[in-house]
Scaffold this active site. Structure first.
Site, PDB file in Angstrom:
ATOM      1  N   LYS A   1      24.004  72.317  53.697  1.00  0.00           N
ATOM      2  CA  LYS A   1      23.367  73.643  53.807  1.00  0.00           C
ATOM      3  C   LYS A   1      24.258  74.698  54.473  1.00  0.00           C
ATOM      4  O   LYS A   1      24.268  75.854  54.069  1.00  0.00           O
ATOM      5  CB  LYS A   1      22.048  73.534  54.571  1.00  0.00           C
TER       6      LYS A   1
ATOM      7  N   GLY B   1      11.217  73.015  69.633  1.00  0.00           N
ATOM      8  CA  GLY B   1      12.400  72.598  68.892  1.00  0.00           C
ATOM      9  C   GLY B   1      13.358  73.768  68.722  1.00  0.00           C
ATOM     10  O   GLY B   1      12.946  74.942  68.822  1.00  0.00           O
TER      11      GLY B   1
HETATM   12  N1  LIG Z   1       8.008  70.418  56.030  1.00  0.00           N
HETATM   13  C1  LIG Z   1       9.232  70.733  55.628  1.00  0.00           C
HETATM   14  O1  LIG Z   1       9.450  71.262  54.528  1.00  0.00           O
HETATM   15  C2  LIG Z   1      10.401  70.455  56.540  1.00  0.00           C
HETATM   16  C3  LIG Z   1      11.610  71.179  56.371  1.00  0.00           C
HETATM   17  C4  LIG Z   1      12.674  70.920  57.239  1.00  0.00           C
HETATM   18  C5  LIG Z   1      12.541  69.956  58.229  1.00  0.00           C
HETATM   19  N2  LIG Z   1      11.360  69.280  58.345  1.00  0.00           N
HETATM   20  C6  LIG Z   1      11.204  68.276  59.415  1.00  0.00           C
HETATM   21  O2  LIG Z   1      11.410  68.930  60.656  1.00  0.00           O
HETATM   22  C7  LIG Z   1      12.005  68.045  61.599  1.00  0.00           C
HETATM   23  C8  LIG Z   1      13.230  68.715  62.223  1.00  0.00           C
HETATM   24  O3  LIG Z   1      14.200  68.978  61.219  1.00  0.00           O
HETATM   25  P1  LIG Z   1      15.570  69.740  61.580  1.00  0.00           P
HETATM   26  O4  LIG Z   1      16.310  69.873  60.322  1.00  0.00           O
HETATM   27  O5  LIG Z   1      15.306  70.957  62.399  1.00  0.00           O
HETATM   28  O6  LIG Z   1      16.301  68.640  62.512  1.00  0.00           O
HETATM   29  P2  LIG Z   1      17.401  68.892  63.629  1.00  0.00           P
HETATM   30  O7  LIG Z   1      18.232  70.076  63.325  1.00  0.00           O
HETATM   31  O8  LIG Z   1      18.062  67.563  63.823  1.00  0.00           O
HETATM   32  O9  LIG Z   1      16.539  69.215  64.963  1.00  0.00           O
HETATM   33  C9  LIG Z   1      15.717  68.244  65.548  1.00  0.00           C
HETATM   34  C10 LIG Z   1      14.863  68.862  66.633  1.00  0.00           C
HETATM   35  O10 LIG Z   1      13.986  67.834  67.165  1.00  0.00           O
HETATM   36  C11 LIG Z   1      14.221  67.698  68.574  1.00  0.00           C
HETATM   37  N3  LIG Z   1      14.031  66.293  68.974  1.00  0.00           N
HETATM   38  C12 LIG Z   1      14.380  65.196  68.268  1.00  0.00           C
HETATM   39  N4  LIG Z   1      14.055  64.075  68.970  1.00  0.00           N
HETATM   40  C13 LIG Z   1      13.478  64.504  70.133  1.00  0.00           C
HETATM   41  C14 LIG Z   1      12.907  63.834  71.244  1.00  0.00           C
HETATM   42  N5  LIG Z   1      12.888  62.487  71.345  1.00  0.00           N
HETATM   43  N6  LIG Z   1      12.388  64.584  72.255  1.00  0.00           N
HETATM   44  C15 LIG Z   1      12.404  65.948  72.176  1.00  0.00           C
HETATM   45  N7  LIG Z   1      12.915  66.640  71.131  1.00  0.00           N
HETATM   46  C16 LIG Z   1      13.452  65.920  70.125  1.00  0.00           C
HETATM   47  C17 LIG Z   1      15.637  68.146  68.782  1.00  0.00           C
HETATM   48  O11 LIG Z   1      15.834  68.474  70.124  1.00  0.00           O
HETATM   49  P3  LIG Z   1      17.329  68.441  70.760  1.00  0.00           P
HETATM   50  O12 LIG Z   1      17.960  69.741  70.398  1.00  0.00           O
HETATM   51  O13 LIG Z   1      17.073  68.280  72.209  1.00  0.00           O
HETATM   52  O14 LIG Z   1      18.034  67.254  70.166  1.00  0.00           O
HETATM   53  C18 LIG Z   1      15.684  69.358  67.845  1.00  0.00           C
HETATM   54  O15 LIG Z   1      15.030  70.460  68.406  1.00  0.00           O
HETATM   55  C19 LIG Z   1      12.318  66.766  60.816  1.00  0.00           C
HETATM   56  O16 LIG Z   1      11.288  65.841  61.077  1.00  0.00           O
HETATM   57  C20 LIG Z   1      12.282  67.198  59.366  1.00  0.00           C
HETATM   58  O17 LIG Z   1      11.886  66.145  58.495  1.00  0.00           O
HETATM   59  C21 LIG Z   1      10.288  69.515  57.541  1.00  0.00           C
END
Ligand SMILES: NC(=O)c1ccc[n+]([C@@H]2O[C@H](COP(=O)([O-])OP(=O)(O)OC[C@H]3O[C@@H](n4cnc5c(N)ncnc54)[C@H](OP(=O)(O)O)[C@@H]3O)[C@@H](O)[C@H]2O)c1
Length: 292
Positions: free
Chosen positions: A72, A135
């Protein structure tokens, strides 16, 4: 049954790996539903091959593609134009091929979230001043910039890693008139005071992950609670919010609505996100035939 002729409309999803993607299921469902001669294919492309594959897409007759991990951000430098929202977010998830074969990059993640919110809570825009995002990852970035571009100008971020939230706040604060703040993870419960909309953008609550530890008591009763995690559909956060009487919004609609602009381009018609579309995405995958 989809009929694919020699003149079929072509689109696909670029990723590495891409076998987990549900986009082919969704877009081919829409091609079939609209009686269109078209096909949407998975495009597993390694990062080292990305530039050459992307440039070849229009020459092979593709009308566009979706882009998933890990491409991306890299896609920003490979397309001919980047729309301002995708540039601000720093990621492209949809590439539309223009009339002269040019590649136009967009980001529809946040727009997909807002379209689902519009459909689920039609009055949210009138009643929302303060949004709390839990997040600060890629999804939070997409949502935050899209909220600001859509007239929401009070955003509070809480993230486990404070540096990541601070970096995002720094980038968001360049938007004129926005009141954007980051609160420490330990203050996440208190951050809910006065919020009109709470969105979990972390992976917490997803199958195999711990639940988001968040006390909803400080949240005003009229606040809407949304989660972008969609496996399970009712996350522990949404279950608790429902128990407390909040209106809730699940994560599946974002996934479906973010696909609408792309399909509108390569299908030539705007697809409807309805219950049948939701059921399709929730159905368990068809088992591989046992050839052994
Ligand atoms: N519905 C949809 O269409 C859609 C679209 C995109 C993403 N999503 C979902 O959204 C989620 C995040 O995606 P992303 O692309 O933003 O991922 P990402 O860039 O890896 O970000 C992950 C986020 O989750 C936090 N996190 C992960 N484990 C944690 C924990 N144990 N305690 C506290 N915070 C934690 C991280 O905090 P840190 O910064 O502290 O690591 C960060 O803020 C995923 O589950 C993904 O499947 C859904």
């Amino acid at each position: 049954m989809v009929t694919i002729s020699g003149k079929a409309r072509l689109a696909g999803v670029l990723g590495w790996p891409v076998s987990h993607s549900k986009s082919p299921l969704l877009h081919n469902f829409w091609f079939e539903r609209h009686g269109l001669d078209g096909v949407y294919v998975p495009l597993p492309v390694a990062p080292t091959d990305l530039a050459s594959v992307v440039r070849a897409l229009p020459r092979m007759g593709f009308l566009g593609c979706n882009v998933t991990l890990p491409h991306k951000a890299a896609m920003l430098d490979l397309v001919d134009t980047v729309d301002p929202l995708a540039a601000a977010i720093g990621a492209v998830n949809t590439v539309l091929v223009g009339k002269s074969g040019e590649l136009n990059g967009h980001n529809t993640d946040g727009l997909g979230f807002l379209a689902h919110l519009d459909a689920s809570v039609p009055d949210w825009r009138a009643s929302t001043q303060r949004v709390v995002l839990v997040g600060a990852g890629g999804a939070a970035r997409a949502l935050a910039f899209t909220f600001l571009a859509n007239g929401i100008n009070e955003l509070a971020l809480v993230n486990r890693t404070p540096e990541r939230a601070a970096t995002l706040v720094g980038r968001l604060s360049d938007s004129a008139g926005a009141a954007v703040s980051a609160l420490p993870w330990a203050e996440r419960h208190r951050a809910l005071e006065g919020a009109d909309l709470l969105v979990n953008t972390t992976s917490l609550g997803m199958v195999g992950q711990p639940a988001l530890d968040l006390d909803l008591a400080p949240l005003p009763p009229a606040a809407v609670v949304a989660d972008i995690v969609y496996t399970p559909l009712t996350t522990p956060l949404l279950a608790e919010a429902e128990r407390r009487g909040h209106r809730t919004v699940d994560g599946l609609g974002m996934l479906l609505h973010q696909a609408v602009p792309g399909f509108t381009h390569w299908g030539g018609t705007r697809p409807v996100v309805d219950e049948a579309t939701r059921r399709l995405m929730l159905a368990p995958p068809v088992a591989e035939p046992n050839t052994g």
